[in-house]
Design a protein around this motif. Structure first.
Motif, PDB file in Angstrom:
ATOM      1  N   LEU A   1       0.824  -1.199   0.000  1.00 58.69           N
ATOM      2  CA  LEU A   1       0.000   0.000   0.000  1.00 58.69           C
ATOM      3  C   LEU A   1       0.859   1.251   0.000  1.00 58.69           C
ATOM      4  N   ASN A   2       0.291   2.322  -0.521  1.00 57.76           N
ATOM      5  CA  ASN A   2       0.909   3.629  -0.391  1.00 57.76           C
ATOM      6  C   ASN A   2       0.741   4.070   1.062  1.00 57.76           C
ATOM      7  N   PRO A   3       1.817   4.252   1.817  1.00 58.93           N
ATOM      8  CA  PRO A   3       1.694   4.567   3.250  1.00 58.93           C
ATOM      9  C   PRO A   3       1.022   5.912   3.527  1.00 58.93           C
ATOM     10  N   GLN A   4       0.916   6.760   2.519  1.00 57.32           N
ATOM     11  CA  GLN A   4       0.297   8.073   2.717  1.00 57.32           C
ATOM     12  C   GLN A   4      -1.204   8.066   2.427  1.00 57.32           C
ATOM     13  N   ALA A   5      -1.739   6.911   1.990  1.00 58.09           N
ATOM     14  CA  ALA A   5      -3.137   6.854   1.564  1.00 58.09           C
ATOM     15  C   ALA A   5      -4.052   6.401   2.698  1.00 58.09           C
ATOM     16  N   TYR A   6      -5.219   7.028   2.776  1.00 59.94           N
ATOM     17  CA  TYR A   6      -6.248   6.584   3.714  1.00 59.94           C
ATOM     18  C   TYR A   6      -7.619   6.925   3.122  1.00 59.94           C
ATOM     19  N   LEU A   7      -8.685   6.540   3.795  1.00 53.92           N
ATOM     20  CA  LEU A   7     -10.030   6.722   3.274  1.00 53.92           C
ATOM     21  C   LEU A   7     -10.762   7.828   4.030  1.00 53.92           C
ATOM     22  N   LYS A   8     -11.596   8.555   3.291  1.00 46.21           N
ATOM     23  CA  LYS A   8     -12.389   9.613   3.905  1.00 46.21           C
ATOM     24  C   LYS A   8     -13.771   9.633   3.270  1.00 46.21           C
ATOM     25  N   CYS A   9     -14.790   9.702   4.104  1.00 39.44           N
ATOM     26  CA  CYS A   9     -16.168   9.714   3.615  1.00 39.44           C
ATOM     27  C   CYS A   9     -16.489  11.051   2.950  1.00 39.44           C
ATOM     28  N   ALA A  10     -17.088  10.987   1.758  1.00 41.95           N
ATOM     29  CA  ALA A  10     -17.445  12.203   1.040  1.00 41.95           C
ATOM     30  C   ALA A  10     -18.632  12.917   1.670  1.00 41.95           C
ATOM     31  N   VAL A  11     -19.387  12.223   2.532  1.00 38.48           N
ATOM     32  CA  VAL A  11     -20.588  12.796   3.125  1.00 38.48           C
ATOM     33  C   VAL A  11     -20.309  13.412   4.492  1.00 38.48           C
ATOM     34  N   CYS A  12     -19.731  12.636   5.398  1.00 40.84           N
ATOM     35  CA  CYS A  12     -19.563  13.114   6.772  1.00 40.84           C
ATOM     36  C   CYS A  12     -18.116  13.400   7.162  1.00 40.84           C
ATOM     37  N   GLY A  13     -17.170  13.027   6.318  1.00 42.61           N
ATOM     38  CA  GLY A  13     -15.770  13.309   6.610  1.00 42.61           C
ATOM     39  C   GLY A  13     -15.078  12.305   7.512  1.00 42.61           C
ATOM     40  N   GLU A  14     -15.770  11.233   7.913  1.00 44.18           N
ATOM     41  CA  GLU A  14     -15.155  10.209   8.746  1.00 44.18           C
ATOM     42  C   GLU A  14     -13.967   9.597   8.018  1.00 44.18           C
ATOM     43  N   GLU A  15     -12.899   9.335   8.769  1.00 50.11           N
ATOM     44  CA  GLU A  15     -11.687   8.785   8.179  1.00 50.11           C
ATOM     45  C   GLU A  15     -11.461   7.332   8.612  1.00 50.11           C
TER      46      GLU A  15
ATOM     47  N   TYR B   1     -15.931  -0.066   1.507  1.00 47.14           N
ATOM     48  CA  TYR B   1     -16.364   0.816   0.432  1.00 47.14           C
ATOM     49  C   TYR B   1     -17.386   1.857   0.857  1.00 47.14           C
ATOM     50  N   ARG B   2     -18.092   1.628   1.957  1.00 43.79           N
ATOM     51  CA  ARG B   2     -19.133   2.563   2.399  1.00 43.79           C
ATOM     52  C   ARG B   2     -18.866   2.965   3.849  1.00 43.79           C
ATOM     53  N   CYS B   3     -19.224   4.191   4.176  1.00 42.23           N
ATOM     54  CA  CYS B   3     -18.994   4.715   5.517  1.00 42.23           C
ATOM     55  C   CYS B   3     -19.991   4.129   6.510  1.00 42.23           C
ATOM     56  N   GLN B   4     -19.492   3.717   7.665  1.00 47.12           N
ATOM     57  CA  GLN B   4     -20.360   3.198   8.714  1.00 47.12           C
ATOM     58  C   GLN B   4     -20.859   4.304   9.639  1.00 47.12           C
ATOM     59  N   ALA B   5     -20.229   5.469   9.588  1.00 51.86           N
ATOM     60  CA  ALA B   5     -20.591   6.548  10.508  1.00 51.86           C
ATOM     61  C   ALA B   5     -21.806   7.342  10.031  1.00 51.86           C
ATOM     62  N   CYS B   6     -22.114   7.228   8.747  1.00 48.24           N
ATOM     63  CA  CYS B   6     -23.291   7.927   8.214  1.00 48.24           C
ATOM     64  C   CYS B   6     -24.103   6.917   7.415  1.00 48.24           C
ATOM     65  N   ASP B   7     -24.889   7.384   6.521  1.00 51.06           N
ATOM     66  CA  ASP B   7     -25.784   6.499   5.777  1.00 51.06           C
ATOM     67  C   ASP B   7     -25.091   5.933   4.539  1.00 51.06           C
ATOM     68  N   GLY B   8     -23.930   5.290   4.733  1.00 55.57           N
ATOM     69  CA  GLY B   8     -23.259   4.594   3.641  1.00 55.57           C
ATOM     70  C   GLY B   8     -22.615   5.479   2.611  1.00 55.57           C
ATOM     71  N   GLY B   9     -22.067   6.621   3.040  1.00 55.09           N
ATOM     72  CA  GLY B   9     -21.412   7.522   2.099  1.00 55.09           C
ATOM     73  C   GLY B   9     -20.237   6.861   1.400  1.00 55.09           C
ATOM     74  N   VAL B  10     -19.926   7.340   0.188  1.00 53.03           N
ATOM     75  CA  VAL B  10     -18.804   6.787  -0.567  1.00 53.03           C
ATOM     76  C   VAL B  10     -17.493   7.155   0.128  1.00 53.03           C
ATOM     77  N   LEU B  11     -16.559   6.208   0.131  1.00 53.81           N
ATOM     78  CA  LEU B  11     -15.239   6.442   0.715  1.00 53.81           C
ATOM     79  C   LEU B  11     -14.248   6.722  -0.405  1.00 53.81           C
TER      80      LEU B  11
END
Length: 387
Positions: free
Chosen positions: A19-33, A40-50
């Motif tokens: 993996l690229n050590p600088q890469a991580y995921l962020k929700c496009a809806v709520c900003g959860e990281e 593939y989907r955010c658990q902190a909101c209603d399944g926002g795209v990561l």
């Protein structure tokens, strides 16, 4: 020989997929990281795209292929999964449209005949890294074929179940013993639902479609490559869309180029559909934030078979946001305009399928309407070659 070399590299040492050590995921809806993982989907909101984001400055490498974008993608490119550079050809046909800045990115030159090869060069090692060796996929042909390509090359290192409508069975390539075809008698959207149900019932991995960030990260490299070929002078970008997976990925590719100083401004993003299946077009121009029932096209038909998705409900809000942010638009050429652009490209010696030809048809419409000025440079993603 190629397959045996890849198997020797990957079969017993998946740690080679880094993996690229600088890469991580962020929700496009709520900003959860989240850390980079097969989520593939955010658990902190209603399944926002990561989306994949990067915590440091990125630098383009010398040379060509995916290795040039090593800093910009989540999986460190492996030579076995490289994606060669595709041609960028300026269209010079003033009889068809009088404009000097139309540049065609010919993705049909790739091994699978379309841009979806890029997604599989990133998503295949991504799935292997995540321990997935058997999964379910559904598409109108190109995405599934790109995974079928690697199933054949890897001689069973991955196995897949491909769901496809009977209307699109002829579009599947690379049949092999490691790809089981499930043909349906419903349209593409309903076929996707059956595929997800099958995955759940059989405890198999659903590879995610639009929401598979590895796919989008692979597809964005075509946009970034086109930008480098144009010396980073791109004013307008065109791509035909179904779910808009590559379109959305390309937006993030240009965002990275902007953040790292390679471009001075974002280009305007133009999504293209056809008049017989234009749900994004009708929803966008009706200023709707969500796809409405009146936008949905059931059992759609049209020459651009690769984008016959009549209900893009899940991805539309993300596409709308990026189009508005970049001051872009959505265009839906007629079947006659599509066929004209298809023949123009053929006469010019540029290989493009009917879907890819929509980019040129849309570009002409916006030039004639004055939406594009004479000095602007247009990057047209010709997503597939002429069969």
């Amino acid at each position: 020989m190629l397959a045996k070399n890849i198997i020797a590299c990957l079969m017993f040492i998946p740690e080679k997929i880094q993996l690229n050590p600088q890469a991580y995921l962020k929700c496009a809806v709520c900003g959860e990281e989240y850390p980079l993982e097969l989520r593939y989907r955010c658990q902190a909101c209603d399944g926002g795209v990561l989306n994949v984001v990067y915590s440091s400055t990125q630098t383009l490498k010398s040379g060509s292929g995916l290795s040039r974008f090593e800093d910009f993608v989540p999986i460190q490119p492996l030579p076995e999964f490289d994606c060669p550079e595709t041609p960028l050809i300026r269209l010079d046909n003033p009889q068809y449209v009088d404009h000097d800045g139309i540049y065609c990115k010919v993705e049909g030159a790739l091994a699978t005949g379309n841009t979806k090869y890029r997604q599989s060069c990133m998503a295949t090692p991504g799935l292997l890294w995540g321990g997935v060796k058997e999964f379910v996929v559904s598409s109108t042909g190109n995405s599934s074929s790109s995974f079928m390509y690697w199933a054949k090359k890897l001689e069973g290192l991955i196995r897949l179940h491909v769901f496809v409508p009977s209307t699109h069975r002829h579009r599947l390539k690379f049949d092999n013993p490691y790809a089981t075809i499930h043909e349906t008698n419903v349209d593409f959207v309903e076929t996707g639902k059956l595929a997800k149900e099958y995955a759940l019932e059989n405890n198999l991995f659903w590879e995610g479609g639009f929401f598979n960030f590895f796919r989008r990260e692979g597809l964005k490299t075509g946009y970034m490559e086109g930008a480098t070929q144009l010396d980073f002078q791109v004013d307008v970008v065109f791509q035909p869309i179904s779910s808009g997976m590559g379109f959305y990925g390309g937006y993030f590719g240009f965002k990275q180029l902007l953040a790292n100083g390679y471009i001075e401004k974002m280009p305007r993003f133009v999504a293209v559909q056809q008049d017989t299946c234009p749900p994004v077009y009708t929803a966008f121009h009706s200023d709707r934030e969500q796809i409405a029932d009146e936008d949905i096209v059931r059992n759609p038909k049209g020459k651009a078979e690769a984008i016959l998705r009549g209900n893009p409900t899940a991805s539309y809000p993300y596409l709308r946001d990026l189009i508005l942010e970049t001051q872009g638009t959505v265009v839906a050429p007629t079947q006659a305009e599509l066929l004209e652009s298809y023949e123009i490209l053929q006469e010019t010696g540029i290989s493009a399928c009917h879907t890819a030809a929509l980019s040129l048809a849309a570009c002409k419409k916006l030039i004639v309407d004055g939406w594009i000025s004479s000095s602007e440079k247009c990057l047209l993603m010709l997503t597939g070659g002429r069969s």
